[in-house]
Design a protein around this motif. Structure first.
Motif, mmCIF file in Angstrom:
data_model
loop_
_atom_site.group_PDB
_atom_site.id
_atom_site.type_symbol
_atom_site.label_atom_id
_atom_site.label_comp_id
_atom_site.label_asym_id
_atom_site.label_seq_id
_atom_site.Cartn_x
_atom_site.Cartn_y
_atom_site.Cartn_z
ATOM 1 N N ALA A 23 0.815 -1.201 0.000
ATOM 2 C CA ALA A 23 0.000 0.000 0.000
ATOM 3 C C ALA A 23 0.849 1.250 0.000
ATOM 4 C CB ALA A 23 -0.873 0.000 1.248
ATOM 5 N N THR A 45 -0.266 5.702 4.183
ATOM 6 C CA THR A 45 -1.553 6.286 4.502
ATOM 7 C C THR A 45 -1.380 7.386 5.529
ATOM 8 O OG1 THR A 45 -1.872 4.567 6.157
ATOM 9 C CG2 THR A 45 -2.827 4.177 3.999
ATOM 10 N N THR A 56 -3.097 5.445 10.113
ATOM 11 C CA THR A 56 -3.349 4.028 10.319
ATOM 12 C C THR A 56 -3.263 3.670 11.796
ATOM 13 O OG1 THR A 56 -1.018 3.517 9.949
ATOM 14 C CG2 THR A 56 -2.479 3.394 8.047
ATOM 15 N N LYS A 93 -2.277 -4.829 1.235
ATOM 16 C CA LYS A 93 -2.516 -3.468 0.747
ATOM 17 C C LYS A 93 -3.887 -2.988 1.202
ATOM 18 C CE LYS A 93 -3.050 -0.767 -3.498
ATOM 19 N NZ LYS A 93 -2.901 -0.756 -4.977
ATOM 20 N N ASN A 124 -4.913 0.111 3.943
ATOM 21 C CA ASN A 124 -5.747 1.224 3.507
ATOM 22 C C ASN A 124 -7.130 1.252 4.153
ATOM 23 O OD1 ASN A 124 -3.987 2.590 1.724
ATOM 24 N ND2 ASN A 124 -4.329 1.048 0.156
ATOM 25 N N ASP A 125 -7.507 0.161 4.800
ATOM 26 C CA ASP A 125 -8.823 0.081 5.441
ATOM 27 C C ASP A 125 -8.668 -0.523 6.827
ATOM 28 O OD1 ASP A 125 -11.494 0.039 6.033
ATOM 29 O OD2 ASP A 125 -11.992 -1.623 4.686
ATOM 30 N N ASP A 144 5.053 2.041 4.580
ATOM 31 C CA ASP A 144 3.630 2.163 4.277
ATOM 32 C C ASP A 144 2.798 2.502 5.505
ATOM 33 O OD1 ASP A 144 4.188 1.513 1.654
ATOM 34 O OD2 ASP A 144 3.695 -0.603 1.896
#
Length: 434
Positions: free
Chosen positions: A25, A28, A31, A90, A94-95, A116
């Motif tokens: 990913a 972000t 996170t 990834k 991201n989630d 990441d």
């Protein structure tokens, strides 16, 4: 137990040690977890192995002990395919709401996952963990970026020298004890037996070539102030490159056939009886046992430059980490310790053949299964790791080093030009990674 019947299982996972986080990913913005819940369900993603049932049984036992010691906590384990791990992780980065609390990951992925923003810094808990003092330094390095720790090692895998005892006895020669002797022995065997590669080598076998570079005092890259600069074109590294590429040719392993070979192909050549020697891992044992050379081979550490020395090997393997987004940080760290603790690693060796990362546990399992002794000795002599930079993912996936080797053995470039070009590509990847 028979290690040879079970050691095939780690192969898929250990291949991961040569893969990288190229599909990870992007970093972000947030996170981090909100809170630290002391009850609830922890989700765990582990890799699906070939013949996964023994692994599941070991994990189930560790989970049962964890749940007994942590009232109100439950663990749900999901085994994910290795070949789709990048997409899954990834999505998790991201989630955060749908992400697991704990994951298994390949040790060359550490730096990329840290960049990441996906892995939690567990430095304080790791330092306070009594068992951690017995983890070998190279394994600890595989969970370390900068001066921070981002997980715990689960297992380690290294390569050593497989050789045909029947061929060596027939020719009246002994296992080589130095790098020069290894090269001369390989060529002597091919001269006496032209139908055999003396030593099967591959132009695409990055992790088989690295010991030659390291044994000659070379490095892949040098770190300074948190940044990396390629060192593959240093004088010492070039000596190692010259040693490795000298094994390609009509006097050992013809470039036309061997330039494109990777690690699996070299082990297959040995197992099928087409090579007198090969550099293979502890995880290659099952393939060799299933081949034409069963009962006619032995394994010793790959020799270094000085007689009697051991060439540094690449320490592959997998780790267990806690996601930064986990709402159960304290529980997740405790579960990480349960899944990677001494008792679990010894049981995992019995079940799957995974080499433990603890030096004392490795000594114990070596007594159980003599086959692992040369690999344990190799680790004890000082294995090495790839640069702890997220840039390594791009370097590995774009085949920078295999291209260099292939350019040399094909005669398109000499060692100096090819290594200079490789260094430029590495530096660009390091710079892009930040």
């Amino acid at each position: 137990m028979k290690l040879s019947a079970r050691i095939a299982a780690p192969a898929a996972a250990l291949v991961l040690a040569g893969l990288t986080a190229t599909a990870c990913a992007p970093q972000t913005s947030d996170t981090g977890a909100k809170g630290d819940e002391k009850t609830g369900t922890l989700r765990v993603w582990l890799f699906q192995e070939v013949g996964n049932k023994p692994k599941e049984q070991v994990v189930d036992a560790a989970v049962a002990e964890f749940e007994k010691a942590h009232k109100g906590a439950k663990v749900k384990v999901e085994y994910i395919p290795v070949d789709t791990r990048a997409q899954r992780i990834k999505a998790a980065f991201n989630d955060p709401k749908s992400a697991p609390d704990v994951i298994e990951y390949g040790n060359t992925d550490t730096a990329g996952y840290v960049k990441d923003g996906g892995l939690a810094d567990v430095s304080k808990e790791f330092a306070a963990w009594d068992e951690a003092k017995d983890i070998d330094p190279t394994a600890k390095q595989s969970v370390t970026v900068g001066d921070k720790v981002y997980g715990a090692p689960l297992f380690v895998g290294v390569r050593a020298l497989y050789y045909r005892t029947d061929v060596f006895e027939e020719l009246g020669i002994e296992a080589p004890k130095s790098q020069a002797e290894l090269i001369s022995t390989a060529k002597k065997i091919h001269q006496k037996k032209p139908d055999l590669y003396g030593l099967a080598v591959g132009g695409a076998y990055t992790y088989g070539a690295m010991p030659f570079i390291w044994a000659n005092g070379g490095e892949l890259a040098e770190e300074s102030g948190g940044t990396y600069k390629a060192a593959i074109n240093s004088d010492k590294a070039r000596k190692g490159i010259e040693a490795y590429t000298s094994l390609f040719g009509d006097d050992n392993c013809p470039a036309a056939k061997c330039a494109s070979m990777g690690g699996n192909a070299t082990v297959t050549a040995f197992a099928s009886g087409k090579a007198a020697m090969a550099i293979g891992g502890d995880f290659s044992h099952a393939a060799v046992e299933a081949g034409a050379v069963k009962g006619k081979y032995a394994v010793v550490p790959l020799p270094g430059v000085e007689a009697g020395s051991v060439a540094p090997a690449f320490a592959g393997g997998n780790n267990i980490g806690v996601l930064k987004s986990s709402p159960h940080r304290t529980l997740a760290v405790d579960l990480m310790k349960s899944l990677t603790g001494k008792g679990t690693q010894e049981r995992m060796f019995d079940a799957m053949g995974f080499l433990p990362t603890y030096t004392d546990v490795r000594d114990t399992v070596a007594k159980k299964e003599p086959f692992v002794e040369p690999f344990v000795k190799t680790l004890g002599a000082g294995a090495k790791f790839v640069p702890a930079s997220p840039g390594w993912g791009s370097i590995d996936s774009s085949l920078v080093l295999p291209t260099m080797f292939q350019e040399i053995v094909s005669g398109r470039k000499d060692v100096a030009a090819a290594s200079d070009d490789a260094a430029k590509k590495m530096d660009a990847a390091f710079a892009d990674a930040g």
